[in-house]
Design an enzyme around this catalytic site. Structure first.
Site, PDB file in Angstrom:
ATOM      1  NE  ARG A  78      28.809  32.298  36.321  1.00  0.00           N
ATOM      2  CZ  ARG A  78      29.959  32.887  36.023  1.00  0.00           C
ATOM      3  NH1 ARG A  78      29.949  33.312  35.122  1.00  0.00           N
ATOM      4  NH2 ARG A  78      31.379  32.016  36.567  1.00  0.00           N
ATOM      5  CG  ASP A 108      33.723  29.408  43.931  1.00  0.00           C
ATOM      6  OD1 ASP A 108      33.899  28.129  42.941  1.00  0.00           O
ATOM      7  OD2 ASP A 108      34.580  29.119  44.460  1.00  0.00           O
ATOM      8  CG  HIS A 125      39.763  34.171  36.007  1.00  0.00           C
ATOM      9  ND1 HIS A 125      40.061  32.652  35.437  1.00  0.00           N
ATOM     10  CD2 HIS A 125      41.644  34.130  35.332  1.00  0.00           C
ATOM     11  CE1 HIS A 125      40.960  32.175  34.111  1.00  0.00           C
ATOM     12  NE2 HIS A 125      41.537  32.607  34.202  1.00  0.00           N
ATOM     13  CB  CYS A 154      29.119  53.736  39.410  1.00  0.00           C
ATOM     14  SG  CYS A 154      29.431  54.294  40.983  1.00  0.00           S
ATOM     15  CB  CYS A 157      31.457  57.756  38.340  1.00  0.00           C
ATOM     16  SG  CYS A 157      31.046  56.132  37.450  1.00  0.00           S
ATOM     17  N   GLY A 194      40.830  20.268  38.656  1.00  0.00           N
ATOM     18  CA  GLY A 194      39.480  20.153  37.719  1.00  0.00           C
ATOM     19  C   GLY A 194      39.547  21.795  36.831  1.00  0.00           C
ATOM     20  CB  SER A 196      39.259  22.463  30.013  1.00  0.00           C
ATOM     21  OG  SER A 196      39.170  23.925  30.465  1.00  0.00           O
ATOM     22  CG  ASN A 220      40.450  17.036  34.407  1.00  0.00           C
ATOM     23  OD1 ASN A 220      39.200  16.860  34.363  1.00  0.00           O
ATOM     24  ND2 ASN A 220      40.077  18.816  33.983  1.00  0.00           N
TER      25      ASN A 220
HETATM   26  C1  BV8 Z   1      43.246  38.222  28.441  1.00  0.00           C
HETATM   27  C2  BV8 Z   1      35.768  34.944  34.893  1.00  0.00           C
HETATM   28  C3  BV8 Z   1      44.645  40.339  27.775  1.00  0.00           C
HETATM   29  C4  BV8 Z   1      34.515  35.517  34.548  1.00  0.00           C
HETATM   30  C5  BV8 Z   1      36.853  33.528  33.040  1.00  0.00           C
HETATM   31  C6  BV8 Z   1      47.247  33.702  25.509  1.00  0.00           C
HETATM   32  C7  BV8 Z   1      48.152  33.809  26.582  1.00  0.00           C
HETATM   33  C8  BV8 Z   1      46.638  35.052  26.852  1.00  0.00           C
HETATM   34  C9  BV8 Z   1      44.953  36.039  26.557  1.00  0.00           C
HETATM   35  C10 BV8 Z   1      44.898  34.679  25.584  1.00  0.00           C
HETATM   36  C11 BV8 Z   1      45.403  33.612  24.301  1.00  0.00           C
HETATM   37  N1  BV8 Z   1      45.205  32.924  24.243  1.00  0.00           N
HETATM   38  C12 BV8 Z   1      43.614  33.545  24.068  1.00  0.00           C
HETATM   39  C13 BV8 Z   1      43.649  34.482  24.685  1.00  0.00           C
HETATM   40  C14 BV8 Z   1      42.669  35.234  25.405  1.00  0.00           C
HETATM   41  C15 BV8 Z   1      41.192  34.783  26.390  1.00  0.00           C
HETATM   42  C16 BV8 Z   1      41.538  33.358  26.148  1.00  0.00           C
HETATM   43  O1  BV8 Z   1      42.108  32.394  27.137  1.00  0.00           O
HETATM   44  N2  BV8 Z   1      41.069  32.735  25.883  1.00  0.00           N
HETATM   45  C17 BV8 Z   1      40.365  31.283  25.410  1.00  0.00           C
HETATM   46  C18 BV8 Z   1      39.299  30.537  25.299  1.00  0.00           C
HETATM   47  C19 BV8 Z   1      41.412  30.533  24.219  1.00  0.00           C
HETATM   48  N3  BV8 Z   1      42.153  35.317  27.722  1.00  0.00           N
HETATM   49  C20 BV8 Z   1      41.120  36.383  28.117  1.00  0.00           C
HETATM   50  O2  BV8 Z   1      40.889  36.569  27.815  1.00  0.00           O
HETATM   51  C21 BV8 Z   1      42.214  36.427  29.399  1.00  0.00           C
HETATM   52  N4  BV8 Z   1      42.860  38.314  29.634  1.00  0.00           N
HETATM   53  O3  BV8 Z   1      44.074  37.003  28.178  1.00  0.00           O
HETATM   54  O4  BV8 Z   1      43.819  39.594  28.510  1.00  0.00           O
HETATM   55  C22 BV8 Z   1      44.736  41.476  27.608  1.00  0.00           C
HETATM   56  C23 BV8 Z   1      46.314  41.672  27.754  1.00  0.00           C
HETATM   57  C24 BV8 Z   1      46.506  42.967  28.041  1.00  0.00           C
HETATM   58  C25 BV8 Z   1      45.667  43.835  27.845  1.00  0.00           C
HETATM   59  C26 BV8 Z   1      44.558  44.297  28.431  1.00  0.00           C
HETATM   60  C27 BV8 Z   1      44.311  42.308  28.081  1.00  0.00           C
HETATM   61  C28 BV8 Z   1      40.828  36.667  30.795  1.00  0.00           C
HETATM   62  C29 BV8 Z   1      40.633  34.830  30.536  1.00  0.00           C
HETATM   63  C30 BV8 Z   1      39.374  35.521  31.927  1.00  0.00           C
HETATM   64  C31 BV8 Z   1      38.269  35.108  32.053  1.00  0.00           C
HETATM   65  N5  BV8 Z   1      37.188  34.749  32.993  1.00  0.00           N
HETATM   66  N6  BV8 Z   1      36.177  33.396  33.909  1.00  0.00           N
HETATM   67  C32 BV8 Z   1      32.958  34.871  34.210  1.00  0.00           C
HETATM   68  O5  BV8 Z   1      33.583  33.562  35.560  1.00  0.00           O
HETATM   69  O6  BV8 Z   1      32.003  34.790  34.175  1.00  0.00           O
HETATM   70  S1  BV8 Z   1      37.211  32.465  32.190  1.00  0.00           S
HETATM   71  C33 BV8 Z   1      36.668  30.707  32.845  1.00  0.00           C
HETATM   72  O7  BV8 Z   1      37.093  29.902  32.408  1.00  0.00           O
HETATM   73  C34 BV8 Z   1      36.821  30.898  34.959  1.00  0.00           C
HETATM   74  O8  BV8 Z   1      37.069  31.472  35.399  1.00  0.00           O
HETATM   75  C35 BV8 Z   1      36.776  29.670  34.243  1.00  0.00           C
HETATM   76  O9  BV8 Z   1      37.403  29.034  35.807  1.00  0.00           O
HETATM   77  C36 BV8 Z   1      37.920  29.252  33.070  1.00  0.00           C
HETATM   78  C37 BV8 Z   1      38.660  27.922  32.813  1.00  0.00           C
HETATM   79  O10 BV8 Z   1      38.495  27.144  32.578  1.00  0.00           O
HETATM   80  P1  BV8 Z   1      37.467  25.742  34.289  1.00  0.00           P
HETATM   81  O11 BV8 Z   1      38.091  26.293  35.388  1.00  0.00           O
HETATM   82  O12 BV8 Z   1      39.196  24.425  33.131  1.00  0.00           O
HETATM   83  O13 BV8 Z   1      36.589  25.107  33.239  1.00  0.00           O
HETATM   84  P2  BV8 Z   1      36.222  23.907  32.737  1.00  0.00           P
HETATM   85  O14 BV8 Z   1      34.905  24.072  32.879  1.00  0.00           O
HETATM   86  O15 BV8 Z   1      37.079  24.640  31.716  1.00  0.00           O
HETATM   87  O16 BV8 Z   1      37.065  23.088  33.018  1.00  0.00           O
HETATM   88  C38 BV8 Z   1      36.487  22.256  34.012  1.00  0.00           C
HETATM   89  C39 BV8 Z   1      37.202  21.019  34.246  1.00  0.00           C
HETATM   90  O17 BV8 Z   1      36.948  20.190  34.919  1.00  0.00           O
HETATM   91  C40 BV8 Z   1      37.278  19.757  33.432  1.00  0.00           C
HETATM   92  O18 BV8 Z   1      38.322  19.566  32.152  1.00  0.00           O
HETATM   93  C41 BV8 Z   1      36.286  18.594  33.180  1.00  0.00           C
HETATM   94  O19 BV8 Z   1      37.238  17.858  33.055  1.00  0.00           O
HETATM   95  C42 BV8 Z   1      36.924  19.111  34.743  1.00  0.00           C
HETATM   96  N7  BV8 Z   1      35.597  19.097  36.200  1.00  0.00           N
HETATM   97  C43 BV8 Z   1      34.665  18.421  36.015  1.00  0.00           C
HETATM   98  N8  BV8 Z   1      34.189  18.092  37.083  1.00  0.00           N
HETATM   99  C44 BV8 Z   1      34.723  17.471  37.802  1.00  0.00           C
HETATM  100  C45 BV8 Z   1      36.344  17.838  36.857  1.00  0.00           C
HETATM  101  N9  BV8 Z   1      37.361  17.418  37.890  1.00  0.00           N
HETATM  102  C46 BV8 Z   1      37.663  17.200  38.984  1.00  0.00           C
HETATM  103  N10 BV8 Z   1      36.446  16.584  39.317  1.00  0.00           N
HETATM  104  C47 BV8 Z   1      35.560  16.920  38.886  1.00  0.00           C
HETATM  105  N11 BV8 Z   1      33.777  16.455  40.096  1.00  0.00           N
END
Ligand code: BV8
Length: 250
Positions: A78, A108, A125, A154, A157, A194, A196, A220
């Protein structure tokens, strides 16, 4: 759709506390793959690698423990894509605005490369541009995107080094999340570009804005939220739509 764009453009021009909230779709036209391809994505927009990887598995401590080499290779693949990427018209349109706060889930730096001031961009994130210690020592290293280092320990550490992104199951950076919450509460307009809106707690900012009586405009290529009278939903690519939305702002 052009009537919606006109209404949205006038709201954007009139906003006094505008905030943007973006996801992977903002960077899609710069060649950065999204996490969840929209159903109507063309085959060329679907990248084989992403369709065979499960980000929720790789972007987690469990995935890193199970196969650290695979996870680092995935991030470095990536990084090399990002190294050759340039900001698209959507990044540049947002980046040119002053007085906006840009909350992004993207790891990014294309919003900043498109002209946004670093202090105006809140990365919920984390960032793919640096590595950090997976332990608690706080050691951090800037990554050469063209030639990123592989799996390593690291130097401070001995724990493993990993990308400075927030993995599933990890907490979001407190300062960024708190500031994002305050900014959305103060906002009179939230421009959602952009995403979901499936990843929490970041996605929770959208219903929070609606509860705070903030105007919400969604751009979107796909339908992302159920229709709501407080939401203007504009279907189209960010790079095509955003310049039209900001036509009264230059
Ligand atoms: C946490 C970094 C808890 C890594 C990413 C409720 C509350 C809290 C947490 C949760 C909850 N329910 C579930 C959870 C757990 C989880 C979660 O949400 N899971 C989901 C799958 C259900 N959340 C977590 O784990 C979070 N942490 O809650 O910790 C906690 C609390 C206390 C103590 C300890 C722990 C952490 C979440 C962060 C994960 N990291 N990224 C990496 O990049 O490798 S998430 C990842 O998804 C990216 O950051 C990304 O940005 C993000 C969201 O996705 P989108 O950006 O929306 O991208 P996607 O592909 O889905 O959609 C793209 C959209 O664009 C589409 O709609 C498409 O139609 C559109 N599109 C495409 N092309 C275009 C366009 N639109 C316009 N123009 C275009 N050209």
């Amino acid at each position: 759709m052009s009537e919606l764009i006109e209404i949205a453009a006038q709201k954007i021009a009139a906003a006094s506390h505008p905030v943007s909230f973006s996801g992977a779709g903002l960077s899609a036209e710069s060649g950065i793959d999204t996490f969840r391809q929209s159903d109507n994505a063309t085959d060329t927009e679907k990248s084989a690698l992403w369709s065979s990887f499960d980000p929720a598995k790789l972007a987690s401590q469990e995935g890193f423990s199970a196969d650290p080499g695979m996870v680092i290779d995935w991030y470095n693949w990536r990084r090399k894509t990002l190294a050759d990427a340039v900001p698209n018209l959507a990044h540049e349109t947002l980046g040119r605005q002053r007085g906006w706060v840009h909350i992004t889930q993207n790891v990014d730096n294309l919003l900043e490369a498109g002209g946004a001031y670093e202090e105006d961009v809140l990365h919920l994130h984390g960032s793919i541009l640096t590595d950090r210690c997976n332990g608690e020592c706080g050691h951090k290293e800037v990554v050469d995107l063209h030639n990123p280092k592989g799996l390593r320990d690291c130097p401070q550490c001995g724990r493993r080094m990993r990308p400075s992104v927030v993995w599933f199951g990890e907490s979001l950076p407190t300062i960024a999340l708190n500031r994002a919450t305050v900014e959305v509460e103060k906002a009179d307009l939230l421009l959602v570009v952009g995403t979901s809106a499936q990843v929490y707690p970041a996605a929770g900012l959208i219903p929070f804005a609606i509860e705070s009586n903030t105007d919400v405009i969604i751009v979107n290529t796909d339908r992302s939220l159920k229709p709501d009278e407080n939401i203007i939903e504009i279907l189209g690519k960010a790079g095509d739509v955003l310049p039209q939305l900001f036509k009264y702002c230059f």
